[in-house]
Design an enzyme around this catalytic site. Structure first.
Site, PDB file in Angstrom:
ATOM      1  N   LYS A 108     -11.167 -31.936  73.539  1.00  0.00           N
ATOM      2  CA  LYS A 108     -12.314 -32.698  72.688  1.00  0.00           C
ATOM      3  C   LYS A 108     -13.461 -32.251  72.889  1.00  0.00           C
ATOM      4  O   LYS A 108     -14.374 -32.212  71.775  1.00  0.00           O
ATOM      5  CB  LYS A 108     -12.132 -33.900  72.888  1.00  0.00           C
ATOM      6  CG  LYS A 108     -10.947 -34.871  72.260  1.00  0.00           C
ATOM      7  CD  LYS A 108     -11.158 -35.634  71.102  1.00  0.00           C
ATOM      8  CE  LYS A 108     -10.038 -36.398  70.138  1.00  0.00           C
ATOM      9  NZ  LYS A 108      -8.775 -36.882  70.897  1.00  0.00           N
ATOM     10  N   SER A 139     -12.569 -44.946  72.586  1.00  0.00           N
ATOM     11  CA  SER A 139     -12.271 -45.443  73.778  1.00  0.00           C
ATOM     12  C   SER A 139     -11.952 -44.401  74.654  1.00  0.00           C
ATOM     13  O   SER A 139     -11.671 -44.428  75.984  1.00  0.00           O
ATOM     14  CB  SER A 139     -11.506 -46.804  73.738  1.00  0.00           C
ATOM     15  OG  SER A 139     -10.442 -46.186  73.215  1.00  0.00           O
ATOM     16  N   GLU A 143       3.774 -36.284  67.260  1.00  0.00           N
ATOM     17  CA  GLU A 143       3.094 -37.681  67.403  1.00  0.00           C
ATOM     18  C   GLU A 143       4.113 -38.405  68.183  1.00  0.00           C
ATOM     19  O   GLU A 143       5.001 -38.289  68.142  1.00  0.00           O
ATOM     20  CB  GLU A 143       2.670 -37.941  66.033  1.00  0.00           C
ATOM     21  CG  GLU A 143       3.618 -38.240  64.983  1.00  0.00           C
ATOM     22  CD  GLU A 143       3.095 -38.467  63.562  1.00  0.00           C
ATOM     23  OE1 GLU A 143       2.219 -38.983  63.233  1.00  0.00           O
ATOM     24  OE2 GLU A 143       4.156 -38.531  62.692  1.00  0.00           O
ATOM     25  N   GLY A 194       4.504 -44.215  66.301  1.00  0.00           N
ATOM     26  CA  GLY A 194       3.408 -44.241  65.318  1.00  0.00           C
ATOM     27  C   GLY A 194       3.439 -42.935  64.511  1.00  0.00           C
ATOM     28  O   GLY A 194       2.684 -42.037  64.495  1.00  0.00           O
ATOM     29  N   ASP A 230       3.017 -41.925  61.456  1.00  0.00           N
ATOM     30  CA  ASP A 230       2.207 -41.947  60.369  1.00  0.00           C
ATOM     31  C   ASP A 230       2.152 -40.634  59.571  1.00  0.00           C
ATOM     32  O   ASP A 230       2.080 -40.329  58.602  1.00  0.00           O
ATOM     33  CB  ASP A 230       1.091 -42.735  60.441  1.00  0.00           C
ATOM     34  CG  ASP A 230       0.221 -42.035  61.047  1.00  0.00           C
ATOM     35  OD1 ASP A 230       0.098 -42.102  62.538  1.00  0.00           O
ATOM     36  OD2 ASP A 230      -0.918 -41.621  61.009  1.00  0.00           O
ATOM     37  N   SER A 247      -3.077 -30.912  75.702  1.00  0.00           N
ATOM     38  CA  SER A 247      -4.475 -31.316  74.972  1.00  0.00           C
ATOM     39  C   SER A 247      -5.396 -31.931  76.036  1.00  0.00           C
ATOM     40  O   SER A 247      -6.615 -31.797  75.748  1.00  0.00           O
ATOM     41  CB  SER A 247      -4.260 -32.133  73.808  1.00  0.00           C
ATOM     42  OG  SER A 247      -3.362 -32.987  74.120  1.00  0.00           O
TER      43      SER A 247
HETATM   44  C1  LIG Z   1      -7.522 -36.966  70.675  1.00  0.00           C
HETATM   45  C2  LIG Z   1      -6.497 -36.277  71.269  1.00  0.00           C
HETATM   46  C3  LIG Z   1      -5.479 -35.856  70.762  1.00  0.00           C
HETATM   47  C4  LIG Z   1      -5.045 -35.954  69.194  1.00  0.00           C
HETATM   48  O1  LIG Z   1      -6.259 -35.092  68.536  1.00  0.00           O
HETATM   49  P1  LIG Z   1      -6.475 -35.625  67.302  1.00  0.00           P
HETATM   50  O2  LIG Z   1      -7.611 -34.338  66.800  1.00  0.00           O
HETATM   51  O3  LIG Z   1      -7.035 -36.817  66.889  1.00  0.00           O
HETATM   52  O4  LIG Z   1      -5.445 -35.243  66.375  1.00  0.00           O
HETATM   53  C5  LIG Z   1      -4.525 -35.285  71.409  1.00  0.00           C
HETATM   54  N1  LIG Z   1      -4.676 -35.186  73.030  1.00  0.00           N
HETATM   55  C6  LIG Z   1      -5.473 -35.641  73.727  1.00  0.00           C
HETATM   56  C7  LIG Z   1      -5.480 -35.626  75.009  1.00  0.00           C
HETATM   57  C8  LIG Z   1      -6.683 -36.274  72.836  1.00  0.00           C
HETATM   58  O5  LIG Z   1      -7.355 -36.828  73.546  1.00  0.00           O
END
Ligand SMILES: *Cc1c(COP(=O)(O)O)cnc(C)c1O
Length: 337
Positions: free
Chosen positions: A55, A80, A206, A210, A212, A306
């Site tokens: 992020k 959050s 996902e 959820g 969606d 991620s």
């Molecule tokens: C926010 C987040 C996601 C999902 O990312 P999006 O861009 O909202 O699809 C996946 N893994 C982690 C660790 C995140 O913080």
């Protein structure tokens, strides 16, 4: 101009902005993971990114894109989770100011981390108040720019830089698995892979509770759901975005799901075999690679890990509950039918 919110040149521009600022995170491989999945797996370790998740890429890109006056006035967002810390850190690095709207009952560690990066936290009651309305009111009252967690072209472009690096580091891929919440990471990854290795299938993963995103792809419109109950707190979004969904529709052939039990098994695999801490949402791609829903045998598969932000007590509790080593991981080919 393309009608979509994101094109490859925007991702390349984000890469130049992030150069020397974001970490070029390592790509790990594991012979055990390859044997279990029957594929060649490349793990892009965004758990090692600054503030512990990809992020940072989108947040920094979005704040860097503000003109000097807006940057000086500051940014507001609601989150959050990892986006809050990412915006706080990006603002600190760029000499801007971050106001983060967070639920009063957010984990203390997350509140502390956000404040630690210099963010001003505004608390709200998640059962009685609307965080988007609070964000908009603060933006209007204080002249702040609202930067949402995923549905923003500059956020999407920044998130796409992780897949660019992965493809450079690992070489061409047949499949790329990306965790999916609101779709910033998935849309960015899909546009990056589409330009750098056409033919690569970029697949969103996902939480099963959820789904969606999968339902939205099937329905051809954005499906809204209640906040899903899952340990994957970074993917508890209720719907894809108006910018992210059309990009996903255009570039993503499939979305699959992973259960909480599969996520815990995937986290345990990362800890035990690869020696890395991955948060539940960060393990979605790993769970999909082992889950049997996808036939990846013989393929070169990129997996975006991620993020790695999880409270140590919660991490220990989740891993303490699992059966003996790897019991939830299915060997290659066992998942069909
Ligand atoms: C926010 C987040 C996601 C999902 O990312 P999006 O861009 O909202 O699809 C996946 N893994 C982690 C660790 C995140 O913080």
């Amino acid at each position: 101009m393309s009608a979509l919110a994101l094109d490859f040149p925007a991702i390349e521009a984000a890469r130049r902005r992030l150069d020397g600022v974001a970490h070029r995170t390592p790509v790990l491989t594991s012979a055990t993971a390859d044997a279990l999945s029957g594929a060649r797996l490349y793990f892009k370790c965004e758990n090692f990114q600054r503030m512990g998740a990809f992020k940072f890429r989108g947040a920094y890109n979005a704040v860097a894109r503000l003109d000097p006056a807006h940057r000086a006035a500051g940014v507001v967002t609601y989150s959050s989770g990892n986006h809050a810390q990412a915006i706080a850190l990006a603002c600190r690095l760029l000499g801007s100011r971050a106001v983060i709207v967070m639920p009063r009952d957010a984990p203390r560690g997350k509140l502390a981390a956000t404040r630690g990066y210099g963010g001003e936290v505004v608390l709200y009651d998640r059962y009685g108040e609307d965080r988007e309305a609070i964000g908009q009111r603060l933006a209007a009252e204080r002249g702040l720019t609202l930067i949402p967690p995923y549905d923003h072209p500059d956020i999407m472009a920044g998130q796409g830089t992780a897949a660019c690096e992965l493809i450079e580091q690992a070489g061409p891929l047949d499949v790329l698995l990306a965790p999916l919440g609101g779709g910033g990471l998935l849309s960015g990854s899909a546009v990056a892979a589409g330009a750098l290795c056409p033919g690569c299938a970029v697949i969103g993963v996902e939480p099963a509770a959820g789904d969606d995103g999968r339902r939205s792809l099937r329905a051809g419109r954005i499906v809204h759901i209640e906040t899903p109950e899952t340990i994957a707190d970074g993917a508890q979004t209720q719907h894809l975005g108006r910018h992210t969904f059309p990009v996903i529709q255009a570039h993503v052939p499939a979305i699959v799901t992973a259960s909480d039990a599969q996520l815990v098994a995937a986290m345990a695999f990362c800890a035990e075999r690869m020696k890395i801490v991955v948060e539940p949402t960060g393990a979605l791609g790993v769970a999909a690679a082992f889950g049997g829903e996808l036939d990846i045998r013989g393929k070169r598969v990129g997996i975006i890990l991620s993020g790695g932000n999880i409270d140590l007590e919660r991490y220990a509790a989740l891993l303490a509950g699992i059966p003996r080593e790897g019991a939830l991981l299915r060997p290659a080919g066992a998942g069909e039918a």
